[in-house]
Structure formats: C-alpha cells, structure tokens
Design an enzyme around this catalytic site. Structure first.
Site, PDB file in Angstrom:
ATOM      1  N   ARG A  46      35.915 -89.731 -18.468  1.00 25.75           N
ATOM      2  CA  ARG A  46      36.731 -88.619 -19.243  1.00 25.75           C
ATOM      3  C   ARG A  46      37.725 -89.085 -19.943  1.00 25.75           C
ATOM      4  O   ARG A  46      38.977 -89.462 -19.516  1.00 25.75           O
ATOM      5  CB  ARG A  46      37.235 -87.844 -17.925  1.00 25.75           C
ATOM      6  N   SER A 117      31.731 -76.957 -14.611  1.00 27.71           N
ATOM      7  CA  SER A 117      32.946 -76.629 -13.933  1.00 27.71           C
ATOM      8  C   SER A 117      32.728 -74.876 -13.735  1.00 27.71           C
ATOM      9  O   SER A 117      32.674 -74.106 -14.884  1.00 27.71           O
ATOM     10  CB  SER A 117      34.290 -76.663 -14.681  1.00 27.71           C
ATOM     11  N   LYS A 146      45.180 -83.134 -15.053  1.00 29.90           N
ATOM     12  CA  LYS A 146      44.797 -82.137 -16.091  1.00 29.90           C
ATOM     13  C   LYS A 146      45.848 -81.102 -16.437  1.00 29.90           C
ATOM     14  O   LYS A 146      46.159 -80.116 -15.785  1.00 29.90           O
ATOM     15  CB  LYS A 146      43.526 -81.234 -15.459  1.00 29.90           C
TER      16      LYS A 146
HETATM   17  N1  LIG Z   1      35.771 -82.801 -15.734  1.00 30.90           N
HETATM   18  C1  LIG Z   1      35.566 -82.244 -14.574  1.00 30.90           C
HETATM   19  N2  LIG Z   1      34.556 -82.732 -13.825  1.00 30.90           N
HETATM   20  C2  LIG Z   1      34.344 -82.062 -12.709  1.00 30.90           C
HETATM   21  C3  LIG Z   1      33.516 -82.808 -11.639  1.00 30.90           C
HETATM   22  F1  LIG Z   1      32.688 -81.807 -11.314  1.00 30.90           F
HETATM   23  F2  LIG Z   1      32.803 -83.625 -12.273  1.00 30.90           F
HETATM   24  F3  LIG Z   1      34.031 -83.297 -10.722  1.00 30.90           F
HETATM   25  N3  LIG Z   1      34.829 -80.748 -12.413  1.00 30.90           N
HETATM   26  C4  LIG Z   1      35.670 -80.372 -13.195  1.00 30.90           C
HETATM   27  C5  LIG Z   1      35.987 -80.910 -14.203  1.00 30.90           C
HETATM   28  C6  LIG Z   1      36.745 -80.244 -15.323  1.00 30.90           C
HETATM   29  O1  LIG Z   1      36.010 -79.863 -16.487  1.00 30.90           O
HETATM   30  P1  LIG Z   1      36.881 -78.844 -17.930  1.00 30.90           P
HETATM   31  O2  LIG Z   1      37.285 -77.588 -17.018  1.00 30.90           O
HETATM   32  O3  LIG Z   1      35.965 -78.990 -18.791  1.00 30.90           O
HETATM   33  O4  LIG Z   1      38.153 -79.738 -18.173  1.00 30.90           O
HETATM   34  P2  LIG Z   1      38.135 -81.161 -18.539  1.00 30.90           P
HETATM   35  O5  LIG Z   1      37.167 -81.423 -19.723  1.00 30.90           O
HETATM   36  O6  LIG Z   1      39.814 -81.280 -18.909  1.00 30.90           O
HETATM   37  O7  LIG Z   1      38.293 -82.408 -17.379  1.00 30.90           O
END
Ligand SMILES: Nc1nc(C(F)(F)F)ncc1COP(=O)(O)OP(=O)(O)O
Ligand SMILES: [Mg+2]
Length: 219
Positions: A46, A117, A146
C-alpha cells in the site's frame, strides 16, 4: 487457475501485514522480510501518504517486495493500483468503496484474489455479489495510518455480519495491536490486518510474532 477457496482465504487472513515505503523506520524489503519471519501470513503493498513513491520507483520497489514474498511463499496483494497488480502478475488486489468499481476490477484480474473494504451490510452483500474473496472491515479502532479513515466502529459490524450469516472471509483493520486482538477474533473476524503495529515496532519480528500468538491463542 480458479478462485481461492474460502477456507484457504481465512488462513491467509490470520496475520495480514499492510505497508509501503512511508510506513516504516527502515527500508520496506527488510521490514517485510522480518515481518514474514515473525509470522505474517499475507502481505499488501500500500504505497500511499506523504512521500509515497510513484511511477518507476513504485514499480521497482513493488517488484522487489513481490520477489521476497515469492521466496517466502506469502501471497502479494496490491492496494488500489489494479494496473500495477496486473503488470506484476500479483496474487491479488485490495480496493475500497472510493476506488475502481469491484465488477470492473474482477473483470480485469480474472481469478486473482479480490479484497474489498466494506462499511455496511449493504456494501458487504453487494461486494459479495461482485466477487469479493474477502472483506476488510473497519476501522475497528482509531488509526494513524489512514488520513481519510472513517470513524472507529469497534467490532459491531463484524458481529452484524456474523448474525446475518455472511460467509465471506473477514479481516479486521484499524488501530489493531496484539493487545486488542482477542475480542476481534472472538467477534468472528478470521484475522487482523495492521500497518504501524508491525512497521513502526522496534522489533518488527517480535511484533509480528506477538500478533500471530494473539490471533492463534484466541479460541
Ligand atoms: N487497504 C485496506 N486493506 C484492508 C484489508 F482488508 F486488506 F486489510 N482493508 C481496508 C483497507 C482500506 O482500503 P481503502 O478503503 O481503499 O483505503 P486505502 O486505499 O487508503 O487503504
Ligand atoms: Mg483504496
């Protein structure tokens, strides 16, 4: 290749480490190697936040971390960037409600792992219908990792999904540590995902090991 079986997905979600170049105190490859040796079961690249890499630098780092994950037999998931995931032939993609539509991503990635998510029962039911292999549910607690995170919700949504017999594997996210993991697993999550609890630890190895113990010792 076919879609991942739910019971295999549940095992991979036990200790899910998420990180990019801006999350740690040292280079990402070293952090990920220590985390895997400590017991991480799945990794998500990420690359977000102030100073995040882009373009070739992002691709090169992702490729190096993916090569490490392959050597360690840990699946490599890419956050948000579907093109990068396809370019690397990653094991899967994670998208949120504000990212590319799940149906379109599923079309592009074929049988690769698709994580979504979800923040409501309706989003979960829709995501399941669009081919999610797992749900990211949170933030359980408040998070520093975040900037645009929603309000912390505790384990209420996990319990709601269980009460509605949602079958899709669930990983919890948001402010999780080894100390606050037991009630999350008791609520019905298949695993926990973390960024800073591992990436910011003095000993990445020990932090991953403690988190794994917290998950597996909770019955
Ligand atoms: N990256 C993530 N991974 C998980 C996981 F399930 F893998 F733990 N859950 C939630 C997120 C959050 O995803 P998102 O809402 O798109 O925000 P961002 O792109 O800023 O991460
Ligand atoms: Mg996203």
């Amino acid at each position: 290749m076919s879609r991942i079986q739910s019971d295999v997905m549940r095992e991979l979600l036990k200790v899910y480490f998420i990180a990019g170049s801006v999350n740690g105190k040292k280079d990402l490859v070293s952090i990920v190697e220590e985390a895997i040796d400590g017991g991480v079961t799945l990794f998500q690249y990420r690359e977000k936040g102030n100073g995040a890499l882009t373009g070739d630098a992002k691709y090169e780092l992702a490729k190096r971390v993916q090569e490490l994950c392959k050597r360690k037999n840990i699946p490599f998931i890419v956050n948000d960037d579907v093109d990068l995931a396809l370019e690397l032939d990653a094991d899967g993609v994670h998208i949120g409600q504000e990212d590319e539509a799940a149906a379109s991503v599923r079309e592009k990635i074929g049988d690769k792992i698709l994580g979504i998510s979800v923040h409501t029962l309706e989003q979960a039911q829709k995501a399941a219908a669009q081919g999610a292999d797992y749900f990211g549910v949170g933030p359980i607690f408040s998070t520093q990792s975040k900037a645009d995170a929603r309000d912390a919700q505790g384990t209420a949504l996990i319990e709601l999904f269980k009460n509605h017999k949602i079958e899709t594997p669930i990983v919890a996210i948001g402010g999780i540590t080894a100390e606050n993991t037991p009630p999350i697993i008791k609520a019905g999550a298949d695993g926990v995902s973390v960024i800073s609890a591992i990436s910011q630890a003095d000993s990445v190895y020990e932090a991953a090991k403690k988190l794994k113990e917290a998950v597996f010792q909770t019955v």
